[in-house]
Design a protein around this motif. Structure first.
Motif, PDB file in Angstrom:
ATOM      1  N   LYS A  26       0.843  -1.198   0.000  1.00 46.32           N
ATOM      2  CA  LYS A  26       0.000   0.000   0.000  1.00 46.32           C
ATOM      3  C   LYS A  26       0.877   1.247   0.000  1.00 46.32           C
ATOM      4  O   LYS A  26       0.608   2.207  -0.744  1.00 46.32           O
ATOM      5  CB  LYS A  26      -0.921  -0.006   1.217  1.00 46.32           C
ATOM      6  CG  LYS A  26      -1.840   1.189   1.301  1.00 46.32           C
ATOM      7  CD  LYS A  26      -2.753   1.089   2.506  1.00 46.32           C
ATOM      8  CE  LYS A  26      -3.668   2.288   2.609  1.00 46.32           C
ATOM      9  NZ  LYS A  26      -4.536   2.210   3.793  1.00 46.32           N
ATOM     10  N   GLN A  27       1.931   1.259   0.808  1.00 45.88           N
ATOM     11  CA  GLN A  27       2.838   2.402   0.836  1.00 45.88           C
ATOM     12  C   GLN A  27       3.491   2.604  -0.532  1.00 45.88           C
ATOM     13  O   GLN A  27       3.629   3.733  -0.999  1.00 45.88           O
ATOM     14  CB  GLN A  27       3.904   2.208   1.910  1.00 45.88           C
ATOM     15  CG  GLN A  27       4.866   3.374   2.028  1.00 45.88           C
ATOM     16  CD  GLN A  27       5.906   3.182   3.115  1.00 45.88           C
ATOM     17  OE1 GLN A  27       6.302   2.057   3.418  1.00 45.88           O
ATOM     18  NE2 GLN A  27       6.348   4.275   3.712  1.00 45.88           N
ATOM     19  N   LEU A  28       3.886   1.515  -1.188  1.00 42.33           N
ATOM     20  CA  LEU A  28       4.509   1.629  -2.504  1.00 42.33           C
ATOM     21  C   LEU A  28       3.528   2.201  -3.522  1.00 42.33           C
ATOM     22  O   LEU A  28       3.903   3.050  -4.347  1.00 42.33           O
ATOM     23  CB  LEU A  28       5.026   0.273  -2.985  1.00 42.33           C
ATOM     24  CG  LEU A  28       6.070  -0.421  -2.121  1.00 42.33           C
ATOM     25  CD1 LEU A  28       6.596  -1.658  -2.833  1.00 42.33           C
ATOM     26  CD2 LEU A  28       7.187   0.501  -1.732  1.00 42.33           C
ATOM     27  N   PHE A  29       2.289   1.755  -3.468  1.00 44.77           N
ATOM     28  CA  PHE A  29       1.277   2.287  -4.376  1.00 44.77           C
ATOM     29  C   PHE A  29       1.084   3.788  -4.140  1.00 44.77           C
ATOM     30  O   PHE A  29       1.065   4.586  -5.085  1.00 44.77           O
ATOM     31  CB  PHE A  29      -0.058   1.541  -4.205  1.00 44.77           C
ATOM     32  CG  PHE A  29      -1.131   2.080  -5.082  1.00 44.77           C
ATOM     33  CD1 PHE A  29      -1.192   1.728  -6.419  1.00 44.77           C
ATOM     34  CD2 PHE A  29      -2.070   2.963  -4.581  1.00 44.77           C
ATOM     35  CE1 PHE A  29      -2.174   2.248  -7.250  1.00 44.77           C
ATOM     36  CE2 PHE A  29      -3.053   3.491  -5.392  1.00 44.77           C
ATOM     37  CZ  PHE A  29      -3.112   3.136  -6.738  1.00 44.77           C
ATOM     38  N   MET A  30       0.971   4.180  -2.876  1.00 43.85           N
ATOM     39  CA  MET A  30       0.774   5.588  -2.550  1.00 43.85           C
ATOM     40  C   MET A  30       2.001   6.422  -2.944  1.00 43.85           C
ATOM     41  O   MET A  30       1.860   7.532  -3.460  1.00 43.85           O
ATOM     42  CB  MET A  30       0.466   5.768  -1.063  1.00 43.85           C
ATOM     43  CG  MET A  30      -0.852   5.153  -0.624  1.00 43.85           C
ATOM     44  SD  MET A  30      -2.280   5.820  -1.497  1.00 43.85           S
ATOM     45  CE  MET A  30      -2.255   7.501  -0.904  1.00 43.85           C
ATOM     46  N   TYR A  31       3.192   5.885  -2.740  1.00 42.58           N
ATOM     47  CA  TYR A  31       4.401   6.619  -3.125  1.00 42.58           C
ATOM     48  C   TYR A  31       4.456   6.777  -4.644  1.00 42.58           C
ATOM     49  O   TYR A  31       4.851   7.841  -5.144  1.00 42.58           O
ATOM     50  CB  TYR A  31       5.657   5.922  -2.591  1.00 42.58           C
ATOM     51  CG  TYR A  31       6.891   6.770  -2.720  1.00 42.58           C
ATOM     52  CD1 TYR A  31       7.172   7.754  -1.783  1.00 42.58           C
ATOM     53  CD2 TYR A  31       7.763   6.609  -3.789  1.00 42.58           C
ATOM     54  CE1 TYR A  31       8.297   8.560  -1.906  1.00 42.58           C
ATOM     55  CE2 TYR A  31       8.890   7.404  -3.918  1.00 42.58           C
ATOM     56  CZ  TYR A  31       9.149   8.372  -2.982  1.00 42.58           C
ATOM     57  OH  TYR A  31      10.261   9.162  -3.118  1.00 42.58           O
ATOM     58  N   ILE A  41       6.731  -1.849 -11.890  1.00 38.58           N
ATOM     59  CA  ILE A  41       7.475  -2.755 -10.997  1.00 38.58           C
ATOM     60  C   ILE A  41       7.268  -2.404  -9.529  1.00 38.58           C
ATOM     61  O   ILE A  41       7.619  -3.179  -8.658  1.00 38.58           O
ATOM     62  CB  ILE A  41       8.986  -2.790 -11.305  1.00 38.58           C
ATOM     63  CG1 ILE A  41       9.624  -1.411 -11.136  1.00 38.58           C
ATOM     64  CG2 ILE A  41       9.253  -3.367 -12.680  1.00 38.58           C
ATOM     65  CD1 ILE A  41      11.142  -1.413 -11.196  1.00 38.58           C
ATOM     66  N   HIS A  42       6.660  -1.230  -9.264  1.00 36.09           N
ATOM     67  CA  HIS A  42       6.454  -0.807  -7.879  1.00 36.09           C
ATOM     68  C   HIS A  42       5.060  -1.123  -7.346  1.00 36.09           C
ATOM     69  O   HIS A  42       4.837  -0.989  -6.148  1.00 36.09           O
ATOM     70  CB  HIS A  42       6.731   0.686  -7.738  1.00 36.09           C
ATOM     71  CG  HIS A  42       8.128   1.064  -8.115  1.00 36.09           C
ATOM     72  ND1 HIS A  42       9.236   0.571  -7.466  1.00 36.09           N
ATOM     73  CD2 HIS A  42       8.599   1.868  -9.098  1.00 36.09           C
ATOM     74  CE1 HIS A  42      10.320   1.056  -8.028  1.00 36.09           C
ATOM     75  NE2 HIS A  42       9.970   1.850  -9.020  1.00 36.09           N
ATOM     76  N   TYR A  43       4.144  -1.545  -8.218  1.00 40.95           N
ATOM     77  CA  TYR A  43       2.778  -1.820  -7.733  1.00 40.95           C
ATOM     78  C   TYR A  43       2.082  -2.989  -8.422  1.00 40.95           C
ATOM     79  O   TYR A  43       1.035  -3.415  -7.970  1.00 40.95           O
ATOM     80  CB  TYR A  43       1.897  -0.560  -7.831  1.00 40.95           C
ATOM     81  CG  TYR A  43       1.714  -0.023  -9.234  1.00 40.95           C
ATOM     82  CD1 TYR A  43       0.694  -0.510 -10.051  1.00 40.95           C
ATOM     83  CD2 TYR A  43       2.544   0.959  -9.727  1.00 40.95           C
ATOM     84  CE1 TYR A  43       0.533  -0.023 -11.339  1.00 40.95           C
ATOM     85  CE2 TYR A  43       2.380   1.449 -11.006  1.00 40.95           C
ATOM     86  CZ  TYR A  43       1.368   0.962 -11.810  1.00 40.95           C
ATOM     87  OH  TYR A  43       1.218   1.447 -13.085  1.00 40.95           O
ATOM     88  N   LEU A  57       9.033  -3.817  -6.197  1.00 38.17           N
ATOM     89  CA  LEU A  57      10.233  -3.255  -5.586  1.00 38.17           C
ATOM     90  C   LEU A  57       9.929  -1.957  -4.847  1.00 38.17           C
ATOM     91  O   LEU A  57       9.117  -1.156  -5.300  1.00 38.17           O
ATOM     92  CB  LEU A  57      11.277  -2.939  -6.661  1.00 38.17           C
ATOM     93  CG  LEU A  57      11.720  -4.083  -7.569  1.00 38.17           C
ATOM     94  CD1 LEU A  57      12.723  -3.574  -8.593  1.00 38.17           C
ATOM     95  CD2 LEU A  57      12.305  -5.213  -6.757  1.00 38.17           C
ATOM     96  N   VAL A  58      10.625  -1.761  -3.730  1.00 39.90           N
ATOM     97  CA  VAL A  58      10.576  -0.483  -3.032  1.00 39.90           C
ATOM     98  C   VAL A  58      11.336   0.526  -3.895  1.00 39.90           C
ATOM     99  O   VAL A  58      12.445   0.253  -4.350  1.00 39.90           O
ATOM    100  CB  VAL A  58      11.210  -0.586  -1.629  1.00 39.90           C
ATOM    101  CG1 VAL A  58      11.260   0.774  -0.951  1.00 39.90           C
ATOM    102  CG2 VAL A  58      10.464  -1.603  -0.773  1.00 39.90           C
TER     103      VAL A  58
END
Length: 144
Positions: A26-31, A41-43, A57-58
């Motif tokens: 969830k944090q990765l999606f929001m970022y 690759i982030h979500y 990936l973060v």
């Protein structure tokens, strides 16, 4: 609340207290949303796997933001983060601990600034350094 750090209280080779983060999908999606980073690759897990990653990936800049928080938490409200630089060296994954660590490498006085130089890094649960860098902080002096 973090106790205020003072220039006189730190020494070269001192370790900075560890800050651990546990990034979530969830944090990765929001970022991704707030940074306008549309790289899937982030979500998107399936896309990440198709790109030969085991998981999403973060973000590299999010790892840098973690390092920035690590330093500003440590220097406390009376200090100032003067400079920070880092480079990403490995992949971080959501749901895995990401630990920020650092060590004081230098101290000097420049005019009225009491400067503390540090090596900083972020590592995974296996101790692999995923981001490495340096930071310079201005700490208040007990004598002022």
């Amino acid at each position: 609340t973090q106790q205020q750090m003072f220039f006189e209280d730190v020494s070269i080779e001192d370790d900075i207290p560890v800050l651990e983060k546990l990034p979530s999908t969830k944090q990765l999606f929001m970022y991704s949303a707030i940074s306008w980073n549309v790289h899937r690759i982030h979500y998107d897990v399936e896309f990440a796997k198709a790109e030969e990653h085991p998981e999403v990936l973060v973000h590299g800049p999010l790892q840098g933001a973690f390092l920035g928080q690590f330093m500003t938490d440590w220097i406390s409200p009376g200090g100032t983060l003067k400079k920070i630089a880092y480079s990403n060296r490995g992949r971080a994954f959501p749901g895995e601990p990401y630990r920020m660590k650092g060590r004081i490498t230098g101290k000097r006085i420049d005019g009225s600034d009491h400067l503390v130089e540090c090596d900083i890094w972020g590592e995974n649960q296996d101790g692999d350094k995923l981001a490495v860098g340096s930071a310079t902080a201005v700490l208040p002096s007990r004598g002022q």
